[in-house]
Motif scaffolding. Sequence first.
Motif, PDB file in Angstrom:
ATOM      1  N   ILE B  11      11.757 -14.960  23.556  1.00  0.00           N
ATOM      2  CA  ILE B  11      10.546 -14.815  24.386  1.00  0.00           C
ATOM      3  C   ILE B  11       9.293 -14.208  23.609  1.00  0.00           C
ATOM      4  CG2 ILE B  11       9.442 -13.715  26.482  1.00  0.00           C
ATOM      5  CD1 ILE B  11      12.069 -14.362  28.037  1.00  0.00           C
ATOM      6  N   ASP B  12       9.554 -13.198  23.000  1.00  0.00           N
ATOM      7  CA  ASP B  12       8.596 -12.481  21.926  1.00  0.00           C
ATOM      8  C   ASP B  12       7.927 -13.312  20.949  1.00  0.00           C
ATOM      9  OD1 ASP B  12       9.070  -9.925  23.201  1.00  0.00           O
ATOM     10  OD2 ASP B  12      10.241  -9.123  21.647  1.00  0.00           O
ATOM     11  N   ASN B  15       5.988 -16.282  22.823  1.00  0.00           N
ATOM     12  CA  ASN B  15       4.820 -15.607  23.423  1.00  0.00           C
ATOM     13  C   ASN B  15       3.476 -15.774  22.223  1.00  0.00           C
ATOM     14  OD1 ASN B  15       5.440 -15.232  26.011  1.00  0.00           O
ATOM     15  ND2 ASN B  15       5.745 -12.899  25.930  1.00  0.00           N
ATOM     16  N   ASN B  16       3.992 -15.290  20.955  1.00  0.00           N
ATOM     17  CA  ASN B  16       3.028 -15.343  20.077  1.00  0.00           C
ATOM     18  C   ASN B  16       2.619 -16.726  19.636  1.00  0.00           C
ATOM     19  OD1 ASN B  16       2.358 -12.773  19.335  1.00  0.00           O
ATOM     20  ND2 ASN B  16       4.247 -12.442  18.200  1.00  0.00           N
ATOM     21  N   HIS B  19      -0.099 -18.553  21.687  1.00  0.00           N
ATOM     22  CA  HIS B  19      -1.504 -18.395  21.515  1.00  0.00           C
ATOM     23  C   HIS B  19      -2.163 -19.687  21.178  1.00  0.00           C
ATOM     24  CE1 HIS B  19      -1.977 -14.069  22.104  1.00  0.00           C
ATOM     25  NE2 HIS B  19      -0.857 -13.954  21.838  1.00  0.00           N
ATOM     26  N   SER B  79       8.113 -22.354  28.411  1.00  0.00           N
ATOM     27  CA  SER B  79       8.109 -21.042  28.349  1.00  0.00           C
ATOM     28  C   SER B  79       8.260 -20.537  29.748  1.00  0.00           C
ATOM     29  CB  SER B  79       6.361 -20.821  28.020  1.00  0.00           C
ATOM     30  OG  SER B  79       5.958 -19.660  28.290  1.00  0.00           O
ATOM     31  N   LYS B  83      11.305 -17.689  30.445  1.00  0.00           N
ATOM     32  CA  LYS B  83      11.124 -16.507  31.112  1.00  0.00           C
ATOM     33  C   LYS B  83      11.813 -16.187  32.371  1.00  0.00           C
ATOM     34  CE  LYS B  83       6.778 -16.197  28.679  1.00  0.00           C
ATOM     35  NZ  LYS B  83       5.154 -16.298  29.100  1.00  0.00           N
TER      36      LYS B  83
END
Lengths: 376, 376
Positions: B11-12, B15-16, B19, B79, B83
């Motif tokens: 997930i980390d 998330n990037n 963008h 995503s 999550k």
Amino acid sequence: MKFTVNRNLFIDNLNNVMHAISSRTTIPILSGIKLNLSENELLLTGSDTEISIEIRIPVSEDLKVDSPGSIVLPARFFSEIIKRLPGKEFSLEVKESFQTQIVSENSEFTINGLDSNTYPRLPEISDDSAFIISGKTFREIINETQFAVATQESRLVLTGVHFTFSPNKIHAVATDSHRLSSRALILDQGAQTETDLIIPGKSLLELARIIGETDPQIKVCPGENQVLFEIGNILFYSRLLEGSYPDTARLIPTESTTQVEFDLAELSSALDRASLLTHAGRNNVVDLTLDTEKQSVKLSGESAEIGNVEENVSFRQLTGSNLKISFNPDYLRDALRASVSDAVIMEFTQPLRPFTVNPNKTDIDFVQLITPVRTF
Amino acid sequence: MKFTVNRNLFIDNLNNVMHAISSRTTIPILSGIKLNLSENELLLTGSDTEISIEIRIPVSEDLKVDSPGSIVLPARFFSEIIKRLPGKEFSLEVKESFQTQIVSENSEFTINGLDSNTYPRLPEISDDSAFIISGKTFREIINETQFAVATQESRLVLTGVHFTFSPNKIHAVATDSHRLSSRALILDQGAQTETDLIIPGKSLLELARIIGETDPQIKVCPGENQVLFEIGNILFYSRLLEGSYPDTARLIPTESTTQVEFDLAELSSALDRASLLTHAGRNNVVDLTLDTEKQSVKLSGESAEIGNVEENVSFRQLTGSNLKISFNPDYLRDALRASVSDAVIMEFTQPLRPFTVNPNKTDIDFVQLITPVRTF
């Protein structure tokens, strides 16, 4: 009209009045806030015709009156100005042609006001049949039912929550004809005679916000077409919905053929996942499959474009006949969010008959009803 | 293609990559995220053509590879699914016709993927002229200039920030032709040869978000039409703007006739109040009146419909000739927000000539220029 007031005290009260002021009003004067100053108090009034809020700020060392009077000021700008002023207090003075000067330290605003005589009068409601209820109880019962009101106005009476206040009970029911939420709470002391009111869902939302997290005493004064709630120095008026509310009690099934008990958190997460894909498609429907022989519970959802999901939901207990049922997951999600126990019991009769969501505690009088969807 | 991965780790990184993925792309495959799995690492790629982000997750006890391969999955849904999964890890397997199965505890999703061969290739950028800069320094210089880029694309080159990297300095300048921000910082070690790049403002915003509050080393690799920033395991590609950036140094006045020093917080609050009313009207202009004999500073604003405001602004020091000047308060507000000192010195020449906003410390190389508005 001229006064000097403590800015924080004023802002607290102003924020509450702002709940009644809509930026999209079609009646220009109602985009304003009315200030009425007597020798004893400053009265702030806001209204969007559906609800009206009136707040009394009594004269004290935080409010000094120079000369009484009255003015209507553009609510949004007035509020933004007051919030940004530099000082601990400000003074407000109405000058010629409703020009209003606001002064705080080195900051001086002059804004165009309106004649307060053109502001609509609030109804007069007698407190002959008034009664007192707990703010906490009232906020809870709003949160547990209000979400289920109809948002479309084709049947106006369903856009409100139907309250029945009795000497020892408060009962509220809301339905949009697809789902229903019925909640009753025991009162130490309620209305002296049974009083039933249909209060618009939107009014209740604002009222719950004003009650906040505290537990104030609320004095309820039912009137002809309006109801008045007195909460400390706040007077909250709401329009009432006219007409007769449907007899919903007979809709709630008294027997069931399949029963399942879920941990609230388990079911909520599984439902969130199952509805992820159905939200994307036109048909927002999930399937629940209860197999009592295999002792298995499955929740599934799909979207033709994206894919599908299948959840094996863990449960506490499953009894009765096998069943497969399809429904809108958002209704169940709302029902679970309103739940007051950490586990719920769902009870079913047939695949096309409404099912109920109940607390797993028999001393809680709370039933939610959901109508399934025909998928074949 | 099949792997099992620690969900939080994934997930980390996800998330990037997100963008770089726009929900409003006109190229369908770019609404997807590309996963490419080798024996050594999982590579995640997202792109909106303006920027592309590639992240390497090396094989470890948190990432176990069953079989290499590659797939493109719908980014937003993928995503959201990841999550909400119940477990600490999940496994992902590509089956027939790009159908992708995601399993975590009792939850099983099957989503429709796309052929990764149709995903655009990222440019190859050599690191021949690469250099290292501090992430903190780079984020600061972005925050201090990026807001001043043009948002209208009539002069494309102005939608970017013009960076000049030298062996011991980094200089950035942005202007939308109404205001300008020019900031330089000393580097211990920078580019070996002077390198100038015009980087789109939007790319810099995303880059600043990815840098976050930490101070990673950034390897900058300038290419032909693209620049690559390597931050740990993240590769961030941005398009470069072509063309020559205007010579802005000559715009900055070298002398002034009036100077005033303000406490940053004092001036900001006064400006907020003065612009409250001007924001409502068509003419968003405030007036600043500097009276050096009387030693007074006034800021005023008005809206014909609502009213007017006058602020006596306190100041630290005022010297030079009397002056009255009119300008867009939003430009000054942005300039004050970007300020790095607790006081600013504003310097003026004539009412219709640009004025500067400078830190009150001479060792900070930061000039902001604002063009006034003609009001007569």
